[in-house]
Design an enzyme around this catalytic site. Structure first.
Site, PDB file in Angstrom:
ATOM      1  N   ARG A 219       0.670  -1.072   0.103  1.00  0.00           N
ATOM      2  CA  ARG A 219       0.014   0.022   0.047  1.00  0.00           C
ATOM      3  C   ARG A 219       0.872   1.246  -0.154  1.00  0.00           C
ATOM      4  O   ARG A 219       2.012   1.155   0.242  1.00  0.00           O
ATOM      5  CB  ARG A 219      -0.989   0.112   1.204  1.00  0.00           C
ATOM      6  CG  ARG A 219      -0.012   0.005   2.488  1.00  0.00           C
ATOM      7  CD  ARG A 219      -0.855   0.586   3.717  1.00  0.00           C
ATOM      8  NE  ARG A 219      -0.363   0.312   5.008  1.00  0.00           N
ATOM      9  CZ  ARG A 219       0.726   0.886   5.421  1.00  0.00           C
ATOM     10  NH1 ARG A 219       1.171   1.959   4.949  1.00  0.00           N
ATOM     11  NH2 ARG A 219       1.325   0.837   6.424  1.00  0.00           N
TER      12      ARG A 219
ATOM     13  N   ILE B  30       4.614   3.792   8.144  1.00  0.00           N
ATOM     14  CA  ILE B  30       4.470   2.565   8.872  1.00  0.00           C
ATOM     15  C   ILE B  30       3.157   2.915   9.778  1.00  0.00           C
ATOM     16  O   ILE B  30       3.069   3.935  10.052  1.00  0.00           O
ATOM     17  CB  ILE B  30       5.860   2.327   9.793  1.00  0.00           C
ATOM     18  CG1 ILE B  30       5.897   1.064  10.559  1.00  0.00           C
ATOM     19  CG2 ILE B  30       5.884   3.367  10.848  1.00  0.00           C
ATOM     20  CD1 ILE B  30       6.937   0.546  11.078  1.00  0.00           C
ATOM     21  N   THR B  31       2.582   1.893  10.390  1.00  0.00           N
ATOM     22  CA  THR B  31       1.419   2.125  10.899  1.00  0.00           C
ATOM     23  C   THR B  31       1.329   0.715  11.931  1.00  0.00           C
ATOM     24  O   THR B  31       1.992  -0.358  11.728  1.00  0.00           O
ATOM     25  CB  THR B  31       0.169   2.441  10.344  1.00  0.00           C
ATOM     26  OG1 THR B  31      -0.831   2.749  11.430  1.00  0.00           O
ATOM     27  CG2 THR B  31      -0.263   1.296   9.560  1.00  0.00           C
ATOM     28  N   TYR B  32       0.546   0.868  12.840  1.00  0.00           N
ATOM     29  CA  TYR B  32       0.359  -0.265  13.840  1.00  0.00           C
ATOM     30  C   TYR B  32      -1.024  -0.805  13.916  1.00  0.00           C
ATOM     31  O   TYR B  32      -2.048   0.041  13.696  1.00  0.00           O
ATOM     32  CB  TYR B  32       0.674   0.097  15.306  1.00  0.00           C
ATOM     33  CG  TYR B  32      -0.166  -0.498  16.299  1.00  0.00           C
ATOM     34  CD1 TYR B  32       0.375  -1.807  16.704  1.00  0.00           C
ATOM     35  CD2 TYR B  32      -1.252  -0.292  16.935  1.00  0.00           C
ATOM     36  CE1 TYR B  32      -0.180  -2.652  17.690  1.00  0.00           C
ATOM     37  CE2 TYR B  32      -1.872  -0.947  17.947  1.00  0.00           C
ATOM     38  CZ  TYR B  32      -1.544  -2.292  18.433  1.00  0.00           C
ATOM     39  OH  TYR B  32      -1.926  -3.183  19.291  1.00  0.00           O
TER      40      TYR B  32
ATOM     41  N   CYS C  61       3.663   6.686  10.587  1.00  0.00           N
ATOM     42  CA  CYS C  61       3.487   7.558   9.353  1.00  0.00           C
ATOM     43  C   CYS C  61       4.510   8.357   8.987  1.00  0.00           C
ATOM     44  O   CYS C  61       4.553   9.137   8.355  1.00  0.00           O
ATOM     45  CB  CYS C  61       2.066   8.040   8.989  1.00  0.00           C
ATOM     46  SG  CYS C  61       0.736   7.198   9.301  1.00  0.00           S
TER      47      CYS C  61
ATOM     48  N   PHE D 251      -8.264   1.509   6.066  1.00  0.00           N
ATOM     49  CA  PHE D 251      -8.083   2.376   7.331  1.00  0.00           C
ATOM     50  C   PHE D 251      -8.058   1.715   8.618  1.00  0.00           C
ATOM     51  O   PHE D 251      -8.381   0.570   8.625  1.00  0.00           O
ATOM     52  CB  PHE D 251      -9.151   3.426   7.151  1.00  0.00           C
ATOM     53  CG  PHE D 251     -10.773   2.808   7.564  1.00  0.00           C
ATOM     54  CD1 PHE D 251     -11.066   2.624   8.742  1.00  0.00           C
ATOM     55  CD2 PHE D 251     -11.277   2.505   6.424  1.00  0.00           C
ATOM     56  CE1 PHE D 251     -12.274   1.710   8.956  1.00  0.00           C
ATOM     57  CE2 PHE D 251     -12.500   2.049   6.468  1.00  0.00           C
ATOM     58  CZ  PHE D 251     -13.042   1.562   7.886  1.00  0.00           C
ATOM     59  N   ALA D 252      -7.393   2.343   9.495  1.00  0.00           N
ATOM     60  CA  ALA D 252      -7.363   1.820  10.842  1.00  0.00           C
ATOM     61  C   ALA D 252      -7.970   2.953  11.768  1.00  0.00           C
ATOM     62  O   ALA D 252      -6.994   3.877  12.007  1.00  0.00           O
ATOM     63  CB  ALA D 252      -5.904   1.346  11.236  1.00  0.00           C
TER      64      ALA D 252
END
Length: 238
Positions: free
Chosen positions: A94, A98-100, A198, A181-182
């Site tokens: 994507r 970076i995300t969690y 991010c 989305f998160a």
């Protein structure tokens, strides 16, 4: 019009599911839709088949994901640190950094053929953000956007203490979308301390339960969010 419109969207709640398993499932659906679109181009309109649309909701066990434009330096844990936190790490296809993801977070994966709705990725992202903004308004929380930063933010106007409550990262090909989305509802925010979310190191992360001072019924939040997405996209959930 050279496309059979289908605004029906199959909603599936996958529950708590391993990130890789959900990614594989998304990819399978995505590839099938893209394949059908390519086949349709060879056919006259009466012989074409309508493409499918899906909206997947789920939660993931603790995991960090790094987008194509991200830097691995934004993950502040080594392999031992990941093991200690019982977290996984994936490089994925994507956009974004970076995300969690983790329990207590609503992760949404719309796999839509935007030819059925509108062919505008900017509008697509803004409508996903708007669905979360409207959901937060239901709980009397004012949220919005910060110019140049994707996602949904609190204290987005004065920005004295701006904090992100929902992250977005999508992939699209031939106007078919995946990832999504998160939205932090009852998320354990301590896990965000192990990354530069991010790639933004001067703004905080928050969750609905932190803002309200109580845990939420996540199924209730999901129902409100799902309705907002359906209304904004003018889709028929099945």
């Amino acid at each position: 019009m050279n496309h059979i419109l289908n605004k029906k969207v199959k909603f599936i709640n996958l529950g708590l599911i391993d990130y890789q398993q959900a990614w594989d499932y998304q990819t399978e659906i995505f590839d099938d839709i893209v394949k059908l679109k390519i086949e349709n181009r060879k056919e006259d309109l009466p012989d074409q088949k309508a493409t499918s649309n899906y909206l997947l909701f789920c939660e993931h066990p603790h995991v960090y994901t790094l987008g194509k434009s991200g830097s691995e330096d934004n993950l502040l844990l080594d392999e031992a640190g990941l093991a200690e936190k019982e977290a996984r790490f994936y490089k994925i296809n994507r956009g974004g950094d970076i995300t969690y993801h983790g329990p207590g977070q609503i992760v949404g994966y719309p796999i839509l053929d935007l030819d059925n709705f509108f062919t505008d990725i900017h509008k697509y992202l803004r409508l996903l953000e708007e669905a979360v903004i409207l959901t937060l308004a239901h709980y009397s929380i004012e949220a919005g956007r910060i110019d140049g930063l994707t996602g949904v933010w609190l204290d987005y106007e004065k920005q004295e203490n701006p904090r992100k409550i929902c992250a977005l990262g999508v992939k699209s090909s031939r106007w078919v979308t995946m990832h999504g989305f998160a939205f932090n509802v009852n998320a354990n925010l301590d896990y965000f301390n192990n990354i530069i979310p991010c790639g933004i190191d001067d703004k905080a992360v928050t969750s609905l339960n932190k803002e309200l001072g109580r845990d939420l019924d996540i199924e209730e939040v999901e129902q409100i969010l799902k309705k907002n997405i359906a209304n904004l996209f003018e889709m028929e959930l099945v």
